[in-house]
Design a protein around this motif. Structure first.
Motif: not given
Length: 199
Positions: A103-108
């Motif tokens: 998973x490539x996450x944005x915001x954390x």
């Protein structure tokens, strides 16, 4: 203790991969780091995403390390590091999944997530567990020998997640961070593990 919402973010990409042999340091090594993006809903089971494999289950995978997530915010740092090593002339691309993440996450980030926090997606819940530790396979994936040391110095390690509530994930999903006990952050855990390597 009542759980509280703290932040939100977005799942930019979902990646899966099968374990395969690649040449590293003059020998054939089995690795599952080569993840490719997938579209649409991906089933999430207690041991991870359907269709994903890990090469060494003593290090990756299992119930507590079922899913590996990495912040998209770190990608520019690694692109700059590769340019500094002269790799941009060969290949300037660094697509999502390059760190072996599912998973490539944005915001954390590592300093905003704590062991026990829950990422609440529309159709599943994942619990933050421990940081990822770099190894020689990471050096090979990045293309330069200092990559593991640079991860240790920067703290840009990503985090392993366990599956609290099975369901499905899809690129573009939003998520909320639900506070757990908040006793130790992923950044603190990683710094403690890496201190011996940075002396």
């Amino acid at each position: 203790m009542e759980l509280t919402l703290s932040a939100s973010g977005q799942l930019l990409a979902v990646q899966l991969g099968v374990a395969r042999r690649v040449p590293i340091g003059g020998r054939s090594v089995l690795t599952g780091m080569n993840k490719l993006p997938v579209q649409g809903k991906v089933p999430v089971l207690p041991l991870g995403l359907t269709g994903d494999e890990q090469a060494d289950l003593s290090i990756h995978g299992g119930l507590e390390k079922a899913v590996y997530a990495y912040p998209a915010e770190h990608y520019p740092f690694w692109q700059a590091a590769r340019r500094a090593e002269g790799l941009a002339e060969i290949d300037d691309s660094l697509p999502f999944g390059s760190f072996g993440e599912n998973l490539t996450l944005q915001g954390v980030l590592e300093n905003s997530l704590w062991a026990g926090d829950v990422l609440k997606f529309p159709d599943c819940e994942l619990m933050v567990r421990i940081p990822r530790e770099p190894c020689y396979k990471f050096n090979a994936a990045m293309g330069f020998a200092r990559a593991s040391k640079l991860m240790a110095q920067s703290g840009f390690c990503g985090m392993y997640l366990s599956v609290l509530t099975p369901g499905s994930l899809c690129a573009g999903d939003g998520f909320e961070v639900v506070h757990g006990r908040r006793s130790v952050s992923i950044a603190q855990l990683f710094a403690a593990k890496m201190s011996k390597h940075l002396r």
